[in-house]
Scaffold this motif. Structure first.
Motif, mmCIF file in Angstrom:
data_model
loop_
_atom_site.group_PDB
_atom_site.id
_atom_site.type_symbol
_atom_site.label_atom_id
_atom_site.label_comp_id
_atom_site.label_asym_id
_atom_site.label_seq_id
_atom_site.Cartn_x
_atom_site.Cartn_y
_atom_site.Cartn_z
ATOM 1 N N GLY A 1 0.811 -1.231 0.082
ATOM 2 C CA GLY A 1 0.003 -0.045 0.066
ATOM 3 C C GLY A 1 0.846 1.238 -0.023
ATOM 4 O O GLY A 1 1.244 1.521 -1.044
ATOM 5 N N TYR B 1 -0.085 -7.542 -2.329
ATOM 6 C CA TYR B 1 -1.049 -6.882 -2.001
ATOM 7 C C TYR B 1 -2.193 -7.702 -1.395
ATOM 8 O O TYR B 1 -2.957 -7.211 -0.538
ATOM 9 N N LYS C 1 -1.209 -7.316 2.357
ATOM 10 C CA LYS C 1 -1.663 -5.850 2.782
ATOM 11 C C LYS C 1 -3.165 -5.965 3.159
ATOM 12 O O LYS C 1 -3.553 -5.576 4.099
ATOM 13 N N HIS C 2 -3.856 -6.496 2.082
ATOM 14 C CA HIS C 2 -5.299 -6.275 2.414
ATOM 15 C C HIS C 2 -5.766 -7.370 3.602
ATOM 16 O O HIS C 2 -6.795 -7.033 4.421
ATOM 17 N N ARG C 3 -4.826 -8.566 3.910
ATOM 18 C CA ARG C 3 -5.195 -9.141 4.997
ATOM 19 C C ARG C 3 -4.916 -8.744 6.101
ATOM 20 O O ARG C 3 -5.717 -8.559 7.188
ATOM 21 N N THR D 1 -10.255 -10.383 -0.617
ATOM 22 C CA THR D 1 -9.904 -9.907 0.722
ATOM 23 C C THR D 1 -10.100 -8.366 0.609
ATOM 24 O O THR D 1 -10.359 -7.911 1.789
ATOM 25 N N ALA D 2 -9.655 -7.765 -0.292
ATOM 26 C CA ALA D 2 -9.739 -6.155 -0.508
ATOM 27 C C ALA D 2 -11.233 -5.765 -0.272
ATOM 28 O O ALA D 2 -11.766 -4.820 0.528
ATOM 29 N N ALA E 1 -12.375 -6.260 3.191
ATOM 30 C CA ALA E 1 -11.556 -5.295 4.091
ATOM 31 C C ALA E 1 -12.087 -3.983 4.134
ATOM 32 O O ALA E 1 -12.697 -3.079 5.174
ATOM 33 N N ASP F 1 -6.925 3.224 7.555
ATOM 34 C CA ASP F 1 -5.736 1.941 7.813
ATOM 35 C C ASP F 1 -4.488 2.814 8.487
ATOM 36 O O ASP F 1 -3.786 1.946 8.635
#
Length: 231
Positions: A24, A48, A51-53, A177-178, A181, A197
């Motif tokens: 990110g 990526y 990151k979303h996790r 996942t994104a 999230a 975030d």
């Protein structure tokens, strides 16, 4: 929701290494080469996904069991359920699809009754987070072990569309996942006002400025609803 509904005071999520170090806001030179490199492509997709996790899991930070489970939409969306759902989906796509099933998988993974969308009374917040970590570790092992063109089969997809590659599943799971999230981000803001975030993408406003901002949007919405009703 009406303009009279109570609105939690906005407080931005603190910046933290868990999310930032996973992607990110920390951009790299991945993809800058004019030559398509499979290893670099896999690294970018994996980063990526990680990151979303991290962003999803961070939405549980500071929540009590009741808050984490609280359904804020008519369909029951809750933060802990989103984390459980993503963990289960991840276990399937990076496990069964590539002939690498998650060991000792919970029975609810095979349920079609929505059991992955909430934590039961027998499951604690810590239980769900631990399972998510186990699912993620298993997924990461699959990603590391296979090439992007490795073949898999998604048995729950329609016939004629079940044959996939690791490349496609990485894209699919990063998207999945994104998406969730983002759901968790909104649910958490509705619960207690925690927003963003901590990666610098949330506008820098004081609590009073956020109140004024929302009141401005409410006024615009109300006035737009009157358009055409007056002579």
């Amino acid at each position: 929701m009406s303009s009279a509904d109570p609105v939690p005071e906005v407080h931005p999520a603190p910046a933290g290494p868990t999310i930032a170090s996973s992607g990110g806001s920390l951009l790299s030179d991945e993809g800058s080469s004019p030559v398509l490199d499979a290893a670099a492509t896999k690294q970018t997709l994996h980063r990526y996904l990680q990151k979303h996790r991290a962003a999803l899991l961070a939405k549980l930070d500071g929540l009590a069991e009741r808050q984490a489970r609280w359904p804020v939409t008519p369909t029951g969306t809750n933060v802990l359920g989103l984390v459980k759902h993503v963990a289960g989906v991840q276990a399937g796509y990076f496990g069964e699809v590539f002939g690498r099933p998650l060991p000792d998988a919970p029975a609810w993974l095979d349920s079609d009754a929505g059991d992955d969308m909430y934590a039961t009374l027998d499951e604690t917040l810590d239980d769900v987070v631990a399972f998510h970590h186990r699912s993620a570790a298993h997924a990461d092992a699959t990603i590391e072990a296979l090439d992007l063109d490795a073949r898999g089969v998604v048995p729950w997809w329609p016939e004629g569309h079940r044959d996939v590659t690791l490349h496609r599943i990485l894209v699919h799971m990063a998207y999945e996942t994104a998406r969730h999230a983002g759901h968790a981000d909104i649910v958490r803001e509705m619960l207690d006002g925690l927003a963003g975030d901590g990666d610098g993408n949330l506008a820098d406003k004081t609590a009073d400025e956020w109140v004024a901002w929302r009141e401005m949007l409410v006024e615009i919405a109300e006035r737009s609803g009157l358009r055409g009703l007056t002579a």
